[in-house]
Design a protein around this motif. Structure first.
Motif, short mmCIF file in Angstrom:
data_model
loop_
_atom_site.label_atom_id
_atom_site.label_comp_id
_atom_site.label_asym_id
_atom_site.label_seq_id
_atom_site.Cartn_x
_atom_site.Cartn_y
_atom_site.Cartn_z
N LEU A 189 12.98 69.85 -27.72
CA LEU A 189 14.03 70.08 -28.71
C LEU A 189 13.61 71.13 -29.74
CD1 LEU A 189 16.83 69.10 -29.74
CD2 LEU A 189 15.59 67.45 -31.18
N LEU A 190 12.30 71.27 -29.97
CA LEU A 190 11.79 72.19 -30.99
C LEU A 190 11.06 73.39 -30.38
CD1 LEU A 190 10.35 69.50 -33.44
CD2 LEU A 190 12.52 70.72 -33.67
N ASP A 191 11.07 73.47 -29.06
CA ASP A 191 10.32 74.53 -28.39
C ASP A 191 11.19 75.76 -28.17
OD1 ASP A 191 8.28 75.85 -27.19
OD2 ASP A 191 8.38 74.77 -25.29
N TRP A 192 11.61 76.38 -29.26
CA TRP A 192 12.37 77.63 -29.19
C TRP A 192 12.15 78.39 -30.50
CZ3 TRP A 192 16.82 78.06 -32.50
CH2 TRP A 192 17.17 76.89 -33.16
N SER A 193 12.62 79.60 -30.56
CA SER A 193 12.37 80.46 -31.71
C SER A 193 13.67 81.04 -32.26
CB SER A 193 11.42 81.61 -31.34
OG SER A 193 10.17 81.10 -30.90
N ILE A 194 13.66 81.33 -33.55
CA ILE A 194 14.81 81.97 -34.20
C ILE A 194 14.59 83.47 -34.20
CG2 ILE A 194 16.09 82.19 -36.36
CD1 ILE A 194 15.21 79.36 -37.05
N LEU A 245 14.56 87.19 -35.34
CA LEU A 245 14.69 87.89 -36.62
C LEU A 245 15.05 89.36 -36.42
CD1 LEU A 245 11.59 86.37 -38.47
CD2 LEU A 245 13.98 85.66 -38.62
N THR A 246 14.46 89.96 -35.39
CA THR A 246 14.81 91.33 -35.00
C THR A 246 14.86 91.35 -33.47
OG1 THR A 246 12.52 92.12 -34.85
CG2 THR A 246 13.59 92.23 -37.02
N ASP A 247 14.97 92.54 -32.91
CA ASP A 247 14.98 92.67 -31.45
C ASP A 247 13.64 92.25 -30.84
OD1 ASP A 247 17.55 93.57 -31.55
OD2 ASP A 247 16.99 95.70 -31.55
N THR A 248 12.57 92.36 -31.60
CA THR A 248 11.23 92.08 -31.05
C THR A 248 10.51 90.93 -31.75
OG1 THR A 248 10.28 93.77 -32.52
CG2 THR A 248 10.91 94.46 -30.29
N LEU A 249 11.02 90.48 -32.90
CA LEU A 249 10.33 89.45 -33.68
C LEU A 249 11.17 88.18 -33.77
CD1 LEU A 249 8.90 91.58 -36.66
CD2 LEU A 249 7.66 90.76 -34.64
N SER A 250 10.50 87.06 -33.69
CA SER A 250 11.17 85.77 -33.83
C SER A 250 10.21 84.80 -34.52
CB SER A 250 11.60 85.23 -32.47
OG SER A 250 10.47 85.04 -31.63
N TYR A 251 10.76 83.65 -34.94
CA TYR A 251 9.91 82.66 -35.62
C TYR A 251 10.08 81.30 -34.96
CZ TYR A 251 7.20 80.56 -39.33
OH TYR A 251 6.20 79.93 -40.04
N PRO A 252 8.95 80.64 -34.61
CA PRO A 252 9.04 79.36 -33.90
C PRO A 252 9.68 78.26 -34.76
CG PRO A 252 6.83 80.31 -33.74
CD PRO A 252 7.57 81.10 -34.77
N VAL A 253 10.58 77.53 -34.18
CA VAL A 253 11.26 76.45 -34.89
C VAL A 253 10.28 75.32 -35.22
CG1 VAL A 253 13.00 74.62 -34.64
CG2 VAL A 253 13.53 76.96 -33.96
N TYR A 254 9.27 75.12 -34.36
CA TYR A 254 8.34 74.02 -34.61
C TYR A 254 7.57 74.23 -35.91
CZ TYR A 254 4.93 70.35 -34.02
OH TYR A 254 4.17 69.22 -34.22
N ARG A 255 7.28 75.47 -36.27
CA ARG A 255 6.60 75.72 -37.55
C ARG A 255 7.50 75.35 -38.73
NH1 ARG A 255 1.80 78.43 -37.84
NH2 ARG A 255 0.96 79.25 -35.89
N LEU A 256 8.80 75.60 -38.58
CA LEU A 256 9.74 75.15 -39.62
C LEU A 256 9.78 73.62 -39.68
CD1 LEU A 256 12.70 77.64 -39.01
CD2 LEU A 256 10.94 77.76 -40.79
N PHE A 257 9.66 72.99 -38.52
CA PHE A 257 9.61 71.53 -38.48
C PHE A 257 8.39 71.01 -39.24
CE2 PHE A 257 7.73 67.84 -36.27
CZ PHE A 257 8.70 66.90 -36.54
N ILE A 258 7.24 71.66 -39.06
CA ILE A 258 6.03 71.26 -39.79
C ILE A 258 6.27 71.34 -41.29
CG2 ILE A 258 3.63 71.87 -40.30
CD1 ILE A 258 3.33 72.79 -37.42
N SER A 259 6.86 72.47 -41.74
CA SER A 259 7.15 72.63 -43.17
C SER A 259 8.10 71.55 -43.65
CB SER A 259 7.73 74.02 -43.43
OG SER A 259 6.81 75.04 -43.09
N GLY A 260 9.12 71.24 -42.84
CA GLY A 260 10.09 70.22 -43.23
C GLY A 260 9.45 68.84 -43.37
#
Length: 287
Positions: free
Chosen positions: A127-132, A134-149
């Motif tokens: 459920l958390l194994d995907w990325s948001i 940000l640009t054509d080449t850069l993204s941010y892992p959702v799991y890291r946001l989960f850790i922060s949350g």
């Protein structure tokens, strides 16, 4: 540095800082309220990581592993406080240092017997194994946001516990004047046991949520212990609010330092600590 890269590093710094706070909050509570110098605190972080590895394989779910691991860590903290730490509250800090330093080697040997010396990985939940993107080449892992949350939720819960509950009032009273609190009927031994178990639980929780991104390996607690002490010193011994602000500062300085000033990145956190101590020797906030 473009905005997308800056945003990624900012999020990384905040996530690292919040993870440090979960570790440092328990350490500053144990030292500030109980007066115990606990060098084995990093071992509780390692314990959490290995519990996440074992229980996620057993249950097939990281969520269940974290919940079960948190209960086991708190129970372990209560047992450890009852068996060892409560006998050292009135002893010199040197005795406490020797005890907790010895515990590091005991925990490492037990880890080697139970789990071996290999490096292990913990799978990120699907459920958390995907990325948001940000640009054509850069993204941010959702799991890291989960850790922060998770860290933010626990930080708010800890603040409410200490500031808004009867138990928190007893904890603050015991920290301010133990003899007076005891004379008013507060069970200080029980309060100390709860605080110690809470500290162990927070450290183990940090290890469990961090395991999928940092892997699980021997001596992993030693690498975070020094940073925890830096956070406690900067924030002020015994101050949870100070630990939060100091952890975020350390996380941001360390993260951006590795990107912008890699040649001196290892020194920047300690330079920050030295600057704070020159300005406020007691740390940013008093207990």
């Amino acid at each position: 540095m473009d905005f997308a890269t800056f945003l990624i590093q900012l999020l990384n710094g905040v996530q690292y800082g919040l993870l440090l706070f979960m570790l440092a909050a328990g350490l500053t509570l144990i030292f500030g309220i109980m007066g115990v110098v606990n060098l084995a605190h990093g071992s509780f972080y390692m314990l959490g990581a290995y519990l996440a590895y074992s229980l996620s394989g057993h249950f097939g779910s990281l969520t269940l592993a974290i919940l079960g691991g948190a209960v086991l860590a708190v129970a372990f903290g209560l047992a450890l406080e009852w068996l060892l730490f409560r006998h050292f509250y009135h002893r010199d800090h040197l005795d406490q240092v020797l005890l907790t330093f010895g515990l590091i080697y005991i925990f490492e040997e037990l880890r080697s017997i139970l789990w071996g010396d290999d490096v292990h990985g913990v799978a990120i939940p699907k459920l958390l194994d995907w990325s948001i993107p940000l640009t054509d080449t850069l993204s941010y892992p959702v799991y890291r946001l989960f850790i922060s949350g998770v860290c933010i939720v626990l930080a708010v819960a800890l603040y409410l516990l200490i500031s808004k509950t009867r138990l928190g009032m007893k904890i603050r009273a015991g920290a301010f004047n133990r003899d007076m609190a005891e004379s008013l009927g507060v069970n200080i031994k029980l309060i100390h046991a709860i605080v110690f178990a809470l500290g162990v639980g927070l450290a183990a929780m940090a290890g469990m949520v961090a395991a999928p991104v940092s892997s699980v390996y021997p001596n992993m607690g030693s690498s975070v212990l020094i940073m925890c002490f830096v956070v406690v010193v900067i924030g002020g011994i015994g101050s949870v609010r100070g630990a939060l602000i100091a952890a975020l500062l350390v996380g941001l300085v360390d993260t951006f330092g590795k990107v912008l000033l890699p040649s001196v990145a290892g020194m920047l956190v300690y330079m920050l600590m030295a600057a704070v101590l020159l300005w406020k020797p007691e740390g940013l906030f008093k207990q």
